[in-house]
Design a protein around this motif. Sequence first.
Motif, PDB file in Angstrom:
ATOM      1  N   ARG A 278       0.840  -1.205   0.000  1.00  0.00           N
ATOM      2  CA  ARG A 278       0.000   0.000   0.000  1.00  0.00           C
ATOM      3  C   ARG A 278       0.869   1.247   0.000  1.00  0.00           C
ATOM      4  NH1 ARG A 278      -4.319   0.468   4.670  1.00  0.00           N
ATOM      5  NH2 ARG A 278      -5.270  -1.186   3.414  1.00  0.00           N
ATOM      6  N   ALA A 279       1.942   1.236   0.783  1.00  0.00           N
ATOM      7  CA  ALA A 279       2.821   2.404   0.840  1.00  0.00           C
ATOM      8  C   ALA A 279       3.415   2.704  -0.529  1.00  0.00           C
ATOM      9  CB  ALA A 279       3.938   2.170   1.863  1.00  0.00           C
TER      10      ALA A 279
ATOM     11  N   ALA B 114       9.582   6.499   5.504  1.00  0.00           N
ATOM     12  CA  ALA B 114       8.449   6.585   6.417  1.00  0.00           C
ATOM     13  C   ALA B 114       8.499   5.488   7.466  1.00  0.00           C
ATOM     14  CB  ALA B 114       7.135   6.512   5.636  1.00  0.00           C
ATOM     15  N   ALA B 115       8.934   4.295   7.056  1.00  0.00           N
ATOM     16  CA  ALA B 115       9.040   3.195   8.012  1.00  0.00           C
ATOM     17  C   ALA B 115      10.060   3.511   9.099  1.00  0.00           C
ATOM     18  CB  ALA B 115       9.423   1.909   7.284  1.00  0.00           C
ATOM     19  N   ALA B 116      11.103   4.261   8.734  1.00  0.00           N
ATOM     20  CA  ALA B 116      12.142   4.605   9.704  1.00  0.00           C
ATOM     21  C   ALA B 116      11.785   5.828  10.548  1.00  0.00           C
ATOM     22  CB  ALA B 116      13.459   4.864   8.977  1.00  0.00           C
ATOM     23  N   LEU B 117      11.118   6.810   9.947  1.00  0.00           N
ATOM     24  CA  LEU B 117      10.867   8.076  10.636  1.00  0.00           C
ATOM     25  C   LEU B 117       9.445   8.221  11.162  1.00  0.00           C
ATOM     26  CD1 LEU B 117      12.730  10.644   8.316  1.00  0.00           C
ATOM     27  CD2 LEU B 117      13.580   9.504  10.368  1.00  0.00           C
ATOM     28  N   GLY B 118       8.503   7.422  10.647  1.00  0.00           N
ATOM     29  CA  GLY B 118       7.113   7.591  11.056  1.00  0.00           C
ATOM     30  C   GLY B 118       6.583   8.938  10.608  1.00  0.00           C
TER      31      GLY B 118
ATOM     32  N   MET C 221       4.109  22.434  11.604  1.00  0.00           N
ATOM     33  CA  MET C 221       3.535  22.492  12.943  1.00  0.00           C
ATOM     34  C   MET C 221       2.444  21.433  13.123  1.00  0.00           C
ATOM     35  SD  MET C 221       5.336  24.763  14.375  1.00  0.00           S
ATOM     36  CE  MET C 221       4.409  24.907  15.910  1.00  0.00           C
ATOM     37  N   ILE C 222       1.595  21.251  12.099  1.00  0.00           N
ATOM     38  CA  ILE C 222       0.542  20.230  12.188  1.00  0.00           C
ATOM     39  C   ILE C 222       1.152  18.841  12.242  1.00  0.00           C
ATOM     40  CG2 ILE C 222      -1.441  19.203  10.997  1.00  0.00           C
ATOM     41  CD1 ILE C 222      -2.007  21.991   9.830  1.00  0.00           C
ATOM     42  N   SER C 223       2.262  18.649  11.541  1.00  0.00           N
ATOM     43  CA  SER C 223       2.885  17.317  11.475  1.00  0.00           C
ATOM     44  C   SER C 223       3.351  16.836  12.838  1.00  0.00           C
ATOM     45  CB  SER C 223       4.073  17.340  10.508  1.00  0.00           C
ATOM     46  OG  SER C 223       5.186  18.046  11.047  1.00  0.00           O
ATOM     47  N   LEU C 224       3.599  17.737  13.761  1.00  0.00           N
ATOM     48  CA  LEU C 224       4.074  17.350  15.083  1.00  0.00           C
ATOM     49  C   LEU C 224       3.016  16.588  15.871  1.00  0.00           C
ATOM     50  CD1 LEU C 224       5.927  20.649  16.101  1.00  0.00           C
ATOM     51  CD2 LEU C 224       6.900  18.580  15.070  1.00  0.00           C
ATOM     52  N   LYS C 225       1.735  16.703  15.468  1.00  0.00           N
ATOM     53  CA  LYS C 225       0.637  16.014  16.157  1.00  0.00           C
ATOM     54  C   LYS C 225      -0.014  14.944  15.290  1.00  0.00           C
ATOM     55  CE  LYS C 225      -0.468  19.844  19.265  1.00  0.00           C
ATOM     56  NZ  LYS C 225      -1.559  20.717  19.817  1.00  0.00           N
ATOM     57  N   LEU C 226       0.571  14.666  14.134  1.00  0.00           N
ATOM     58  CA  LEU C 226       0.026  13.622  13.277  1.00  0.00           C
ATOM     59  C   LEU C 226       0.297  12.240  13.870  1.00  0.00           C
ATOM     60  CD1 LEU C 226       1.005  14.712   9.645  1.00  0.00           C
ATOM     61  CD2 LEU C 226      -1.303  14.616  10.599  1.00  0.00           C
ATOM     62  N   PRO C 227      -0.636  11.290  13.713  1.00  0.00           N
ATOM     63  CA  PRO C 227      -0.319   9.900  14.065  1.00  0.00           C
ATOM     64  C   PRO C 227       0.620   9.315  13.019  1.00  0.00           C
ATOM     65  CG  PRO C 227      -2.498  10.028  13.083  1.00  0.00           C
ATOM     66  CD  PRO C 227      -2.022  11.451  13.246  1.00  0.00           C
ATOM     67  N   ASP C 228       1.300   8.238  13.385  1.00  0.00           N
ATOM     68  CA  ASP C 228       2.164   7.581  12.397  1.00  0.00           C
ATOM     69  C   ASP C 228       1.316   7.049  11.258  1.00  0.00           C
ATOM     70  OD1 ASP C 228       4.565   8.039  13.660  1.00  0.00           O
ATOM     71  OD2 ASP C 228       4.462   6.217  14.861  1.00  0.00           O
ATOM     72  N   PRO C 229       1.810   7.138  10.005  1.00  0.00           N
ATOM     73  CA  PRO C 229       1.048   6.641   8.868  1.00  0.00           C
ATOM     74  C   PRO C 229       0.860   5.137   8.968  1.00  0.00           C
ATOM     75  CG  PRO C 229       3.284   7.177   8.193  1.00  0.00           C
ATOM     76  CD  PRO C 229       3.113   7.700   9.588  1.00  0.00           C
ATOM     77  N   GLY C 230      -0.299   4.653   8.500  1.00  0.00           N
ATOM     78  CA  GLY C 230      -0.587   3.205   8.574  1.00  0.00           C
ATOM     79  C   GLY C 230       0.199   2.445   7.545  1.00  0.00           C
TER      80      GLY C 230
END
Length: 483
Positions: A154-155, A350-354, A474-483
Amino acid sequence: MTKNQGTPPGQGPVSPQPASTPSADTAPGLTIALVVVLTGYALSIVDASIVNVALSSINDDLHGGPAALELVVSGYGLTFALGLVLGGRLGDAFGRRRLYAYGLAAFTATSALCGLAPTIEFLVTARLLQGAAAAMLVPQVLATIQAATEGQARARAIGMYGATAALGMVTGQVLGGMLVSLDVAGIGWRSVFAINVPIGLAALLAVRRVPPTKADAKPRFDPMGTVLFGVTMVCILAVVVAGPDLGWPRWLWSLLAVAAAAAAALVRVERALEARGGSPLLSPSVLSDPGMRRGLAAMVPFSAGFGAFLFVYALVAQGHFGLHGLASGGVLTPFAAAFFVVTLFTPRIAAALGRRIVTLGALVQALGLLLLALTVGLGWPHPSLVLVLFGIGLFGVGAALTGPTLFRTILADVPPAQAGMGSGVLVTSQQMATALGATVGGTLYVSLAGALSTVSAAVFVLALLVCFAVTVLMISLKLPDPG
């Protein structure tokens, strides 16, 4: 792609698929299916801009006038944006492969009608229908990826989706300029529409390789939600599209009040319908998910900045430096190349950094825009081409890190049964924000260039885009990790 038919976890067994359905474990099957759905998506994105460089030729041939030519461009975007959520919902109900095939067939047919248009009125009508056809097929692309893949597959698929979106926007103008310049078969501007026909037919022949997915329980129609959503969208789009040409009259601004009232009523109606166990056009429970809510909040400034950048770049490149078609598009090559290459590695990063990959992407974008602002401001009227290309390349790197990851974050917790609705909301937000960014950025640039100077206007808009990138950061600091 997997055999998931779109049943949310805990709501019953998954319906078995025919033996011919491509499997997630079969790389060739996954690749072919992805190529087929991305082909239709690419056509829809390219057609949003490919016609721009042909407007002069269309006017010479069909004698349309400024208002009609504006409708040739904006009419497509209007019906496209209006129909995305409904198109996604129809895919959930009747099958995404089926709706994709219908939409692609309609898009191919309306492209042929555009190319054969004998009058400007015919062309405007065909473009409106072409936008509606695109709205039918586009939501099925992300919905199919969401419902039929998982994990790294999917990624990778969403990464290619993001690359297709960005590259389609950049290459549309280049391809249009090439086709008009070459005057293929002596048909002039008509070739920018005719080229869709063989590509669309080829994709239609392979559409059976796309896995069929849909919701097991067919969603019921939501007439009140559909009407309220339509009123909201029409009012907002009217302001965004017509504002610059009409000079922003007061009565036009009143439409925003109508849109706000319709949106408030829409929220109440959808919440009540979902509480009764109905099937709202826009599911409040899905839209309130943190990943969806915060991801969309970041997607708006991200897409607005992208739309403003491309539009203002075209004004500067063509208006000040005299670049047209292939030349102006060629300067964007570093963006396209950087975006494509980085997208190939985005899933691993993304897998490494979330979620920090979005923070990194926004930071890189901001640095690229700052470099462009300094290069243009200090080097005008002959800024360093090397630094301009490097800044554009950085902008592309940041976009590749940010965009596909936001797509995954927004859709991560959307139930497969509602993948069409989720993708429709995502693409609608993306398209609306891109159009709004182009309008605001273009209006600011033209106004400031008239009041101050071209260089001051360009630097000011670039500084505004840096603010957009910082907002995403700034918004990215509160994002959940991507699925």
